[in-house]
Design a protein around this motif. Structure first.
Motif, mmCIF file in Angstrom:
data_model
loop_
_atom_site.group_PDB
_atom_site.id
_atom_site.type_symbol
_atom_site.label_atom_id
_atom_site.label_comp_id
_atom_site.label_asym_id
_atom_site.label_seq_id
_atom_site.Cartn_x
_atom_site.Cartn_y
_atom_site.Cartn_z
ATOM 1 N N ILE A 136 0.822 -1.229 0.000
ATOM 2 C CA ILE A 136 0.000 0.000 0.000
ATOM 3 C C ILE A 136 0.851 1.272 0.000
ATOM 4 C CG2 ILE A 136 -0.222 0.113 2.533
ATOM 5 C CD1 ILE A 136 -3.105 0.871 0.167
ATOM 6 N N GLU A 137 2.111 1.165 0.427
ATOM 7 C CA GLU A 137 2.948 2.375 0.513
ATOM 8 C C GLU A 137 3.525 2.782 -0.852
ATOM 9 O OE1 GLU A 137 4.890 -1.218 0.895
ATOM 10 O OE2 GLU A 137 3.450 -0.470 2.364
ATOM 11 N N ASP A 138 3.207 2.048 -1.907
ATOM 12 C CA ASP A 138 3.733 2.400 -3.235
ATOM 13 C C ASP A 138 3.308 3.826 -3.606
ATOM 14 O OD1 ASP A 138 4.729 0.659 -5.921
ATOM 15 O OD2 ASP A 138 3.729 2.588 -6.289
ATOM 16 N N PRO A 139 4.246 4.647 -4.095
ATOM 17 C CA PRO A 139 3.902 6.050 -4.393
ATOM 18 C C PRO A 139 2.931 6.221 -5.557
ATOM 19 C CG PRO A 139 6.162 5.538 -5.081
ATOM 20 C CD PRO A 139 5.667 4.355 -4.313
ATOM 21 N N ARG A 140 2.624 5.127 -6.239
ATOM 22 C CA ARG A 140 1.669 5.253 -7.348
ATOM 23 C C ARG A 140 0.215 5.074 -6.866
ATOM 24 N NH1 ARG A 140 5.603 1.394 -10.756
ATOM 25 N NH2 ARG A 140 5.984 0.806 -8.604
ATOM 26 N N ILE A 141 0.045 4.903 -5.548
ATOM 27 C CA ILE A 141 -1.317 4.745 -4.995
ATOM 28 C C ILE A 141 -1.722 6.058 -4.325
ATOM 29 C CG2 ILE A 141 -2.779 3.419 -3.419
ATOM 30 C CD1 ILE A 141 -0.651 1.183 -3.594
ATOM 31 N N PHE A 142 -2.845 6.613 -4.771
ATOM 32 C CA PHE A 142 -3.254 7.936 -4.307
ATOM 33 C C PHE A 142 -4.643 7.887 -3.668
ATOM 34 C CE2 PHE A 142 -0.405 8.510 -7.854
ATOM 35 C CZ PHE A 142 0.419 9.554 -7.454
ATOM 36 N N THR A 143 -4.886 8.845 -2.763
ATOM 37 C CA THR A 143 -6.255 9.162 -2.350
ATOM 38 C C THR A 143 -6.467 10.640 -2.673
ATOM 39 O OG1 THR A 143 -5.480 9.661 -0.117
ATOM 40 C CG2 THR A 143 -6.385 7.446 -0.491
ATOM 41 N N GLN A 176 -3.547 19.470 -2.920
ATOM 42 C CA GLN A 176 -2.213 18.883 -3.133
ATOM 43 C C GLN A 176 -2.354 17.436 -3.634
ATOM 44 O OE1 GLN A 176 -3.064 20.740 -0.261
ATOM 45 N NE2 GLN A 176 -2.244 22.402 -1.515
ATOM 46 N N ASP A 177 -3.327 16.682 -3.078
ATOM 47 C CA ASP A 177 -3.593 15.330 -3.614
ATOM 48 C C ASP A 177 -3.925 15.448 -5.105
ATOM 49 O OD1 ASP A 177 -3.400 14.289 -1.036
ATOM 50 O OD2 ASP A 177 -5.572 14.404 -0.689
ATOM 51 N N MET A 178 -4.768 16.432 -5.405
ATOM 52 C CA MET A 178 -5.193 16.643 -6.793
ATOM 53 C C MET A 178 -3.982 16.916 -7.697
ATOM 54 S SD MET A 178 -7.503 19.800 -8.146
ATOM 55 C CE MET A 178 -6.160 20.985 -8.086
ATOM 56 N N ASP A 179 -3.090 17.786 -7.232
ATOM 57 C CA ASP A 179 -1.898 18.113 -8.037
ATOM 58 C C ASP A 179 -1.063 16.865 -8.279
ATOM 59 O OD1 ASP A 179 -2.664 20.750 -8.058
ATOM 60 O OD2 ASP A 179 -1.420 21.314 -6.352
ATOM 61 N N ARG A 180 -0.900 16.053 -7.213
ATOM 62 C CA ARG A 180 -0.074 14.846 -7.343
ATOM 63 C C ARG A 180 -0.696 13.876 -8.351
ATOM 64 N NH1 ARG A 180 1.262 15.940 -1.724
ATOM 65 N NH2 ARG A 180 -0.732 15.158 -1.001
ATOM 66 N N ILE A 181 -2.029 13.716 -8.277
ATOM 67 C CA ILE A 181 -2.694 12.784 -9.202
ATOM 68 C C ILE A 181 -2.593 13.306 -10.632
ATOM 69 C CG2 ILE A 181 -4.909 11.735 -9.850
ATOM 70 C CD1 ILE A 181 -5.621 11.682 -6.847
ATOM 71 N N LYS A 182 -2.800 14.590 -10.774
ATOM 72 C CA LYS A 182 -2.743 15.171 -12.136
ATOM 73 C C LYS A 182 -1.345 14.988 -12.728
ATOM 74 C CE LYS A 182 -4.403 19.265 -14.621
ATOM 75 N NZ LYS A 182 -5.437 18.691 -15.472
ATOM 76 N N ALA A 183 -0.328 15.213 -11.894
ATOM 77 C CA ALA A 183 1.048 15.059 -12.388
ATOM 78 C C ALA A 183 1.317 13.600 -12.752
ATOM 79 C CB ALA A 183 2.033 15.537 -11.324
ATOM 80 N N ALA A 184 0.876 12.677 -11.889
ATOM 81 C CA ALA A 184 1.121 11.251 -12.158
ATOM 82 C C ALA A 184 0.353 10.792 -13.396
ATOM 83 C CB ALA A 184 0.723 10.412 -10.944
ATOM 84 N N ALA A 185 -0.827 11.366 -13.591
ATOM 85 C CA ALA A 185 -1.656 10.953 -14.728
ATOM 86 C C ALA A 185 -1.006 11.330 -16.064
ATOM 87 C CB ALA A 185 -3.046 11.578 -14.619
ATOM 88 N N ALA A 186 -0.192 12.360 -16.027
ATOM 89 C CA ALA A 186 0.414 12.832 -17.278
ATOM 90 C C ALA A 186 1.219 11.730 -17.954
ATOM 91 C CB ALA A 186 1.294 14.053 -16.995
ATOM 92 N N VAL A 225 -2.980 4.279 -9.280
ATOM 93 C CA VAL A 225 -4.151 3.733 -8.582
ATOM 94 C C VAL A 225 -4.769 4.841 -7.745
ATOM 95 C CG1 VAL A 225 -4.914 2.120 -6.779
ATOM 96 C CG2 VAL A 225 -3.229 1.381 -8.471
ATOM 97 N N VAL A 226 -6.088 4.977 -7.833
ATOM 98 C CA VAL A 226 -6.785 5.893 -6.925
ATOM 99 C C VAL A 226 -7.676 5.057 -6.024
ATOM 100 C CG1 VAL A 226 -8.422 7.785 -6.709
ATOM 101 C CG2 VAL A 226 -6.716 7.844 -8.514
ATOM 102 N N LEU A 227 -7.479 5.218 -4.719
ATOM 103 C CA LEU A 227 -8.308 4.517 -3.735
ATOM 104 C C LEU A 227 -9.460 5.428 -3.351
ATOM 105 C CD1 LEU A 227 -5.824 3.153 -1.054
ATOM 106 C CD2 LEU A 227 -7.339 1.781 -2.458
ATOM 107 N N SER A 228 -10.661 4.974 -3.555
ATOM 108 C CA SER A 228 -11.825 5.778 -3.128
ATOM 109 C C SER A 228 -12.809 4.811 -2.484
ATOM 110 C CB SER A 228 -12.444 6.501 -4.320
ATOM 111 O OG SER A 228 -12.690 5.575 -5.360
ATOM 112 N N ILE A 229 -12.417 4.319 -1.314
ATOM 113 C CA ILE A 229 -13.220 3.261 -0.675
ATOM 114 C C ILE A 229 -13.898 3.757 0.593
ATOM 115 C CG2 ILE A 229 -11.887 1.342 -1.648
ATOM 116 C CD1 ILE A 229 -10.345 1.222 0.981
ATOM 117 N N GLY A 230 -13.973 5.060 0.747
ATOM 118 C CA GLY A 230 -14.681 5.611 1.894
ATOM 119 C C GLY A 230 -13.773 6.467 2.759
ATOM 120 N N VAL A 231 -14.373 7.016 3.808
ATOM 121 C CA VAL A 231 -13.644 7.931 4.685
ATOM 122 C C VAL A 231 -13.892 7.553 6.143
ATOM 123 C CG1 VAL A 231 -13.688 9.890 3.092
ATOM 124 C CG2 VAL A 231 -15.594 9.571 4.685
ATOM 125 N N ARG A 232 -12.986 8.014 7.012
ATOM 126 C CA ARG A 232 -13.236 7.884 8.457
ATOM 127 C C ARG A 232 -13.125 9.276 9.073
ATOM 128 N NH1 ARG A 232 -8.727 8.875 11.050
ATOM 129 N NH2 ARG A 232 -6.763 8.441 10.009
#
Ligand SMILES: Cc1cc2nc3c(=O)[nH]c(=O)nc-3n(C[C@H](O)[C@H](O)[C@H](O)COP(=O)(O)OP(=O)(O)OC[C@H]3O[C@@H](n4cnc5c(N)ncnc54)[C@H](O)[C@@H]3O)c2cc1C
Length: 558
Positions: free
Chosen positions: A130-137, A142-152, A242-249
């Motif tokens: 799970i600690e792989d840097p290619r896995i995002f929430t 800042q999360d958004m920026d990281r995902i957008k950059a990785a998506a490129a 990978v984007v994890l969107s499995i809920g929140v706590r």
């Protein structure tokens, strides 16, 4: 203005609930000393818009920053401290301890009233890899920026969790021409809805080449030789991102450490005025548990609308308690779009009612979103659930291309007004051909519900697995030939021919009428019932219930 004796309000969390509280507080009390503490670098940003910037629909990043610390200071005279964290609450001393996120310096800040609006944290299960840097929430800009950059540089994207955010992300990655796999643990997308109300959107995702994997969960991730998601079934999905969107706590650690009462799932307990177990400390937003409007039970609804209203109400109670109406609760009204299809719900779903053992009845109806002859009419599917004892509306789900939001909002208003199916049947809604129908689908659902209540029709959610049952497909023959009903054994007697062909049916055996949308099957049921048949109807029609990919399951003929 002399603020020496004025109320000191400290707000923890500067986004939806926190910013709403601050703005309302200022409008109610010009003299209040309001300090907003935000851990991140941004306040009052549009988290609901994050997926749309990733996908490029929202072009300007700045558009998501609804306010900045500077504009809040200028407009509302707030003291906004970003990159600052509240790390503890000294309740007897009525002060909070602050720590600078960048320099680690600490200080105490006194309060008269404190609002906790810390929100919720995306779940990140403790799985191998799970600690792989290619896995995002996705929660912050800042999360958004990281995902957008990785998506490129990514080609294959795996989205885990087919709830609201997961679907939005899947859609946006398709807009970016990614190869998208959507993985969902349950046997349907959009878990809060009933399965039959999710098919249209599932088909829409597949139509846009999203690989939808249902009934399967994530087990682990591996990075050698290539980054891969391993599913519980043994299936694998290669990924660049990978984007994890499995809920929140709920992010309620601070409240818990301060000894404030928490609910069983860690939400901050509040009363109807958003006061925690300490009356000078309020809480609002994703971190709190509230009343479910329909049942009165305690629940949590991590959505933007409730968060904003709760923040506002908390400020009302701090500054004008005598004028504050208690919070009535939330009904979980929510909507999502994937490509050309929208789906949403308000109130309780059938599966939730069933699990709670709450008595209910339901009907599903199809119609167009406006007059069918007027150009551009698009189909809508609406499911209505009501209490058989009182007739009160308990919930509704709507899916279609256009007009889904309008019907959901009408239904949410109906639930709030404690309207019954009889009230809905008489609801006087705006009508002209470009906008609606003389009998809107909301009215139609209520007519059908009243018919069911009055015994004029017996709606079924599934065809009984009983060989005694005669299934009568009332669609025109060419339609049946083009789209045969392969899942159950049936006889095709088109509605127009039914009165002449009654003799082909056995009056001693039950009949279930089916058609594409449920309408002609209902007309046929009325003919049959008045000719002495025991008859029920598949509510919502074939389209709502049968997945074209479901293999045939034929009861043995009786
Ligand atoms: C990608 C995405 C899309 C969404 N889309 C929708 C949608 O379409 N419709 C909808 O209704 N809802 C949507 N939501 C949910 C909605 O955004 C939340 O319900 C809402 O933002 C909750 O507001 P809040 O104020 O409780 O928490 P948040 O908005 O999360 O704000 C909490 C803030 O508190 C800060 N904080 C926490 N602890 C501390 C501390 N100790 N000290 C200082 N600061 C702290 C956090 O940094 C955070 O910025 C979406 C959420 C996301 C992430």
């Amino acid at each position: 203005m002399n603020r020496m004796n004025s109320i000191r309000l400290v707000i923890v969390g500067g986004v939806a609930a926190g910013a709403s509280c601050a703005a309302r507080a200022r409008r109610l009390d010009e003299s209040a000393r309001i300090t907003m503490i935000e851990r991140g670098p941004d306040v009052s940003f549009a988290n609901c818009g994050l997926p749309y910037f990733i996908g490029g629909e929202v072009k300007q990043r700045d558009a998501l920053a609804v306010q900045t610390p500077q504009t809040l200071k200028e407009m509302l005279a707030l003291d906004v401290r970003i990159r600052t964290e509240v790390i503890s609450i000294d309740r007897p001393g009525k002060r909070v301890r602050l720590r600078g996120v960048t320099d680690g310096t600490t200080e105490w800040l006194p309060y008269d009233r404190l609002l906790l609006a810390p929100g919720a944290v995306p779940l990140r299960p403790d799985l191998p890899g799970i600690e792989d840097p290619r896995i995002f929430t996705l929660r912050s800009l800042q999360d958004m920026d990281r995902i957008k950059a990785a998506a490129a540089s990514a080609q294959r994207v795996v989205v885990i969790g087919a709830g609201f955010i997961g679907l939005e992300m899947a859609e946006q990655f398709v807009h970016l021409a990614k190869q998208v796999t959507l993985v969902e643990r349950l046997d349907q997308i959009l878990p809060p809805l009933d399965r039959s109300m999710t098919r249209l959107m599932e088909d829409e995702l597949r139509r846009h080449h999203v690989e939808v994997i249902l009934d399967d969960g994530i087990a682990s991730f591996s990075s050698e030789p290539a980054f891969t998601c391993h599913l519980k079934s043994g299936r694998t999905a290669p990924a660049d991102l990978v984007v994890l969107s499995i809920g929140v706590r709920p992010d309620s650690g601070l409240a818990g450490d301060a000894g404030l009462e928490l609910g069983p799932r860690g939400h901050i307990h509040v009363n109807a005025f958003m006061q925690t177990s300490d009356p000078d400390i309020y809480a609002a937003g994703d971190a709190v548990e509230i009343n479910d409007f329909v049942s009165g039970e305690t629940t949590a609804v991590p959505l933007g609308g409730p968060a904003n209203r709760q923040g506002r109400l908390a400020a009302d109670h701090m500054f004008r308690p005598e004028h504050t109406r208690p919070y009535l609760g939330a009904m979980g009204t929510a909507i999502v779009r994937a490509f050309d299809v929208a789906a949403g719900l308000t109130g309780w779903s059938e599966k939730r009612l069933r699990a709670a053992g709450h008595p209910y009845r339901s009907v599903t109806v199809n119609d167009n979103h406006h007059a069918s002859y007027y150009p551009g009419a698009k189909p809508l599917l609406l499911k209505l659930l009501w209490d058989p004892e009182t007739g009160r509306v308990l919930g509704a789900q709507v899916t279609g291309m256009l007009g889904v939001d309008k019907r959901l909002d009408v239904m949410a208003t109906a639930i709030m007004g404690r309207l019954t199916i009889d009230d809905l049947a008489q609801l006087d809604l705006a009508y002209a051909p470009p906008f609606g129908s003389a009998k809107d689908i909301v009215n139609l659902a209520a007519f059908t519900a009243c018919n069911a209540r009055d015994g004029l029709v017996t709606p079924l959610d599934a065809i009984p697995d009983n060989p005694e049952v005669q299934v009568v497909d009332t669609r025109p023959a060419p339609l049946v030939q083009a789209h045969p009903l392969t899942q159950v054994r049936s006889v095709n007697i088109p509605l127009m021919a039914l009165r002449q062909r009654l003799g082909e049916l056995d009056r001693t055996r039950p009949v279930v009428t089916v058609c594409a949308l449920g309408k002609t099957a209902y007309f046929a049921a009325r003919i049959l019932a008045q000719n002495g048949f025991q008859v029920s109807t598949l509510t919502g029609g074939i389209r709502a219930h049968f997945d074209p990919r479901t293999p045939a399951k034929l009861p043995t003929p009786g």
